[in-house]
Scaffold this motif. Structure first.
Motif, PDB file in Angstrom:
ATOM      1  N   ALA A  80      52.744  44.434  44.753  1.00 21.80           N
ATOM      2  CA  ALA A  80      52.179  44.243  46.085  1.00 21.80           C
ATOM      3  C   ALA A  80      50.947  43.370  45.915  1.00 21.80           C
ATOM      4  O   ALA A  80      50.273  43.424  44.886  1.00 21.80           O
ATOM      5  CB  ALA A  80      51.790  45.586  46.686  1.00 21.80           C
ATOM      6  N   GLU A  81      50.656  42.577  46.915  1.00 18.13           N
ATOM      7  CA  GLU A  81      49.536  41.638  46.843  1.00 18.13           C
ATOM      8  C   GLU A  81      48.572  41.918  47.993  1.00 18.13           C
ATOM      9  O   GLU A  81      48.985  42.044  49.139  1.00 18.13           O
ATOM     10  CB  GLU A  81      50.091  40.222  46.962  1.00 18.13           C
ATOM     11  CG  GLU A  81      49.198  39.170  46.439  1.00 18.13           C
ATOM     12  CD  GLU A  81      49.908  37.819  46.370  1.00 18.13           C
ATOM     13  OE1 GLU A  81      49.681  37.010  47.291  1.00 18.13           O
ATOM     14  OE2 GLU A  81      50.674  37.596  45.418  1.00 18.13           O
ATOM     15  N   PHE A  82      47.293  42.005  47.636  1.00 18.68           N
ATOM     16  CA  PHE A  82      46.247  42.256  48.623  1.00 18.68           C
ATOM     17  C   PHE A  82      45.174  41.187  48.473  1.00 18.68           C
ATOM     18  O   PHE A  82      44.912  40.722  47.364  1.00 18.68           O
ATOM     19  CB  PHE A  82      45.614  43.638  48.404  1.00 18.68           C
ATOM     20  CG  PHE A  82      46.617  44.750  48.328  1.00 18.68           C
ATOM     21  CD1 PHE A  82      47.187  45.274  49.482  1.00 18.68           C
ATOM     22  CD2 PHE A  82      47.003  45.285  47.108  1.00 18.68           C
ATOM     23  CE1 PHE A  82      48.117  46.293  49.425  1.00 18.68           C
ATOM     24  CE2 PHE A  82      47.925  46.313  47.036  1.00 18.68           C
ATOM     25  CZ  PHE A  82      48.491  46.821  48.192  1.00 18.68           C
ATOM     26  N   HIS A  83      44.555  40.813  49.588  1.00 23.79           N
ATOM     27  CA  HIS A  83      43.513  39.781  49.577  1.00 23.79           C
ATOM     28  C   HIS A  83      42.206  40.376  50.090  1.00 23.79           C
ATOM     29  O   HIS A  83      42.209  41.108  51.085  1.00 23.79           O
ATOM     30  CB  HIS A  83      43.934  38.587  50.432  1.00 23.79           C
ATOM     31  CG  HIS A  83      45.214  37.979  49.965  1.00 23.79           C
ATOM     32  ND1 HIS A  83      45.258  37.054  48.964  1.00 23.79           N
ATOM     33  CD2 HIS A  83      46.493  38.198  50.342  1.00 23.79           C
ATOM     34  CE1 HIS A  83      46.519  36.710  48.743  1.00 23.79           C
ATOM     35  NE2 HIS A  83      47.290  37.404  49.564  1.00 23.79           N
ATOM     36  N   THR A  84      41.116  40.046  49.410  1.00 23.56           N
ATOM     37  CA  THR A  84      39.814  40.553  49.824  1.00 23.56           C
ATOM     38  C   THR A  84      38.720  39.607  49.336  1.00 23.56           C
ATOM     39  O   THR A  84      38.964  38.728  48.517  1.00 23.56           O
ATOM     40  CB  THR A  84      39.573  41.987  49.288  1.00 23.56           C
ATOM     41  OG1 THR A  84      38.428  42.535  49.922  1.00 23.56           O
ATOM     42  CG2 THR A  84      39.427  42.008  47.786  1.00 23.56           C
ATOM     43  N   THR A 131      45.752  43.949  38.854  1.00 24.30           N
ATOM     44  CA  THR A 131      45.153  42.744  38.291  1.00 24.30           C
ATOM     45  C   THR A 131      44.423  41.998  39.395  1.00 24.30           C
ATOM     46  O   THR A 131      44.956  41.833  40.487  1.00 24.30           O
ATOM     47  CB  THR A 131      46.243  41.829  37.683  1.00 24.30           C
ATOM     48  OG1 THR A 131      47.013  42.611  36.746  1.00 24.30           O
ATOM     49  CG2 THR A 131      45.642  40.640  36.969  1.00 24.30           C
ATOM     50  N   VAL A 132      43.200  41.572  39.096  1.00 26.11           N
ATOM     51  CA  VAL A 132      42.371  40.832  40.055  1.00 26.11           C
ATOM     52  C   VAL A 132      42.361  39.369  39.636  1.00 26.11           C
ATOM     53  O   VAL A 132      42.073  39.051  38.482  1.00 26.11           O
ATOM     54  CB  VAL A 132      40.931  41.394  40.096  1.00 26.11           C
ATOM     55  CG1 VAL A 132      40.090  40.620  41.091  1.00 26.11           C
ATOM     56  CG2 VAL A 132      40.949  42.882  40.441  1.00 26.11           C
ATOM     57  N   TYR A 133      42.672  38.494  40.601  1.00 35.22           N
ATOM     58  CA  TYR A 133      42.722  37.051  40.365  1.00 35.22           C
ATOM     59  C   TYR A 133      41.689  36.346  41.243  1.00 35.22           C
ATOM     60  O   TYR A 133      41.446  36.769  42.371  1.00 35.22           O
ATOM     61  CB  TYR A 133      44.102  36.487  40.739  1.00 35.22           C
ATOM     62  CG  TYR A 133      45.246  37.030  39.940  1.00 35.22           C
ATOM     63  CD1 TYR A 133      45.685  36.389  38.782  1.00 35.22           C
ATOM     64  CD2 TYR A 133      45.907  38.190  40.343  1.00 35.22           C
ATOM     65  CE1 TYR A 133      46.750  36.895  38.058  1.00 35.22           C
ATOM     66  CE2 TYR A 133      46.966  38.702  39.615  1.00 35.22           C
ATOM     67  CZ  TYR A 133      47.384  38.044  38.479  1.00 35.22           C
ATOM     68  OH  TYR A 133      48.440  38.545  37.765  1.00 35.22           O
ATOM     69  N   ASP A 134      41.163  35.232  40.751  1.00 36.62           N
ATOM     70  CA  ASP A 134      40.287  34.407  41.588  1.00 36.62           C
ATOM     71  C   ASP A 134      41.140  33.422  42.384  1.00 36.62           C
ATOM     72  O   ASP A 134      42.382  33.466  42.330  1.00 36.62           O
ATOM     73  CB  ASP A 134      39.205  33.711  40.750  1.00 36.62           C
ATOM     74  CG  ASP A 134      39.740  32.642  39.809  1.00 36.62           C
ATOM     75  OD1 ASP A 134      40.953  32.285  39.865  1.00 36.62           O
ATOM     76  OD2 ASP A 134      38.954  32.144  38.990  1.00 36.62           O
ATOM     77  N   SER A 176      28.609  35.443  42.253  1.00 35.49           N
ATOM     78  CA  SER A 176      28.785  34.645  43.470  1.00 35.49           C
ATOM     79  C   SER A 176      29.900  35.282  44.299  1.00 35.49           C
ATOM     80  O   SER A 176      30.712  36.045  43.787  1.00 35.49           O
ATOM     81  CB  SER A 176      29.132  33.195  43.124  1.00 35.49           C
ATOM     82  OG  SER A 176      30.329  33.139  42.373  1.00 35.49           O
ATOM     83  N   THR A 177      29.920  34.971  45.578  1.00 30.11           N
ATOM     84  CA  THR A 177      30.945  35.507  46.470  1.00 30.11           C
ATOM     85  C   THR A 177      32.293  34.893  46.120  1.00 30.11           C
ATOM     86  O   THR A 177      32.393  33.675  45.935  1.00 30.11           O
ATOM     87  CB  THR A 177      30.568  35.214  47.935  1.00 30.11           C
ATOM     88  OG1 THR A 177      29.317  35.873  48.202  1.00 30.11           O
ATOM     89  CG2 THR A 177      31.623  35.702  48.895  1.00 30.11           C
ATOM     90  N   LEU A 178      33.334  35.744  46.017  1.00 31.62           N
ATOM     91  CA  LEU A 178      34.667  35.284  45.635  1.00 31.62           C
ATOM     92  C   LEU A 178      35.732  35.865  46.556  1.00 31.62           C
ATOM     93  O   LEU A 178      35.698  37.057  46.872  1.00 31.62           O
ATOM     94  CB  LEU A 178      35.007  35.734  44.210  1.00 31.62           C
ATOM     95  CG  LEU A 178      34.324  35.067  43.048  1.00 31.62           C
ATOM     96  CD1 LEU A 178      34.744  35.748  41.748  1.00 31.62           C
ATOM     97  CD2 LEU A 178      34.684  33.602  42.989  1.00 31.62           C
ATOM     98  N   ASN A 179      36.670  35.014  46.940  1.00 31.49           N
ATOM     99  CA  ASN A 179      37.891  35.483  47.582  1.00 31.49           C
ATOM    100  C   ASN A 179      38.869  35.773  46.455  1.00 31.49           C
ATOM    101  O   ASN A 179      39.107  34.925  45.599  1.00 31.49           O
ATOM    102  CB  ASN A 179      38.471  34.415  48.507  1.00 31.49           C
ATOM    103  CG  ASN A 179      37.597  34.189  49.712  1.00 31.49           C
ATOM    104  OD1 ASN A 179      37.097  35.141  50.309  1.00 31.49           O
ATOM    105  ND2 ASN A 179      37.388  32.939  50.073  1.00 31.49           N
ATOM    106  N   CYS A 180      39.419  36.965  46.450  1.00 26.83           N
ATOM    107  CA  CYS A 180      40.287  37.379  45.345  1.00 26.83           C
ATOM    108  C   CYS A 180      41.627  37.899  45.852  1.00 26.83           C
ATOM    109  O   CYS A 180      41.751  38.330  46.997  1.00 26.83           O
ATOM    110  CB  CYS A 180      39.617  38.473  44.524  1.00 26.83           C
ATOM    111  SG  CYS A 180      38.167  37.930  43.625  1.00 26.83           S
ATOM    112  N   THR A 181      42.590  37.869  44.955  1.00 27.91           N
ATOM    113  CA  THR A 181      43.898  38.468  45.175  1.00 27.91           C
ATOM    114  C   THR A 181      44.032  39.600  44.173  1.00 27.91           C
ATOM    115  O   THR A 181      43.718  39.441  42.999  1.00 27.91           O
ATOM    116  CB  THR A 181      45.021  37.441  44.955  1.00 27.91           C
ATOM    117  OG1 THR A 181      44.838  36.362  45.869  1.00 27.91           O
ATOM    118  CG2 THR A 181      46.391  38.058  45.170  1.00 27.91           C
TER     119      THR A 181
END
Length: 137
Positions: free
Chosen positions: A54-58, A82-85, A109-114
């Motif tokens: 499953a994939e979540f974005h935050t 697993t956290v991805y940039d 720094s602020t990051l959008n991650c999956t």
């Protein structure tokens, strides 16, 4: 008429079973997200088969201390998250840390991650995954 009653009973019992499973997952996952961490208010939940992800974005904001906690309702399974940039680089995976159910971190720094989550099980049954993200008060 009996068919309608039977159908209603099935729907109600399915709803109660689902709610009980959701409550059990929340209770289990919340164990890892206690003071000084406070939930971000989101429930990152998915129904998957063993081996599917499953994939979540935050977004994680600079200077905050975070914790990700995750559980599955499959007792014989191993939950991997697993956290991805944004460039799809792995920032963290609990697979390399004994499938720990939580991870504490902070970004400069602020990051959008999956976040991709899956469970590995020998039984191959479908199941639920729940991730909670909290920040330190």
């Amino acid at each position: 008429m009996k068919t309608i009653y039977f159908f209603v009973i099935i729907l109600v019992s399915t709803a109660f079973t689902s709610m009980a499973q959701d409550n059990a997952l929340m209770t289990e996952c919340s164990k890892y997200l206690q003071s000084p961490f406070v939930s971000d208010g989101q429930e990152y939940k998915a129904e998957v088969n063993s081996g599917e992800s499953a994939e979540f974005h935050t977004t994680f904001y600079s200077g905050n201390h975070y914790r990700i906690a995750g559980v599955s309702n499959q007792k014989d399974s191993q939950l991997i998250f697993t956290v991805y940039d944004q460039e799809n680089r792995v920032l963290f995976t609990n697979k390399k840390h004994g499938s720990t159910p939580y991870w504490d971190f902070e970004f400069n720094s602020t990051l959008n991650c999956t976040i991709k989550a899956q469970y590995i099980s020998k039984t191959k049954k479908p199941g639920s995954i729940l991730l909670l993200i909290g920040f330190k008060q």
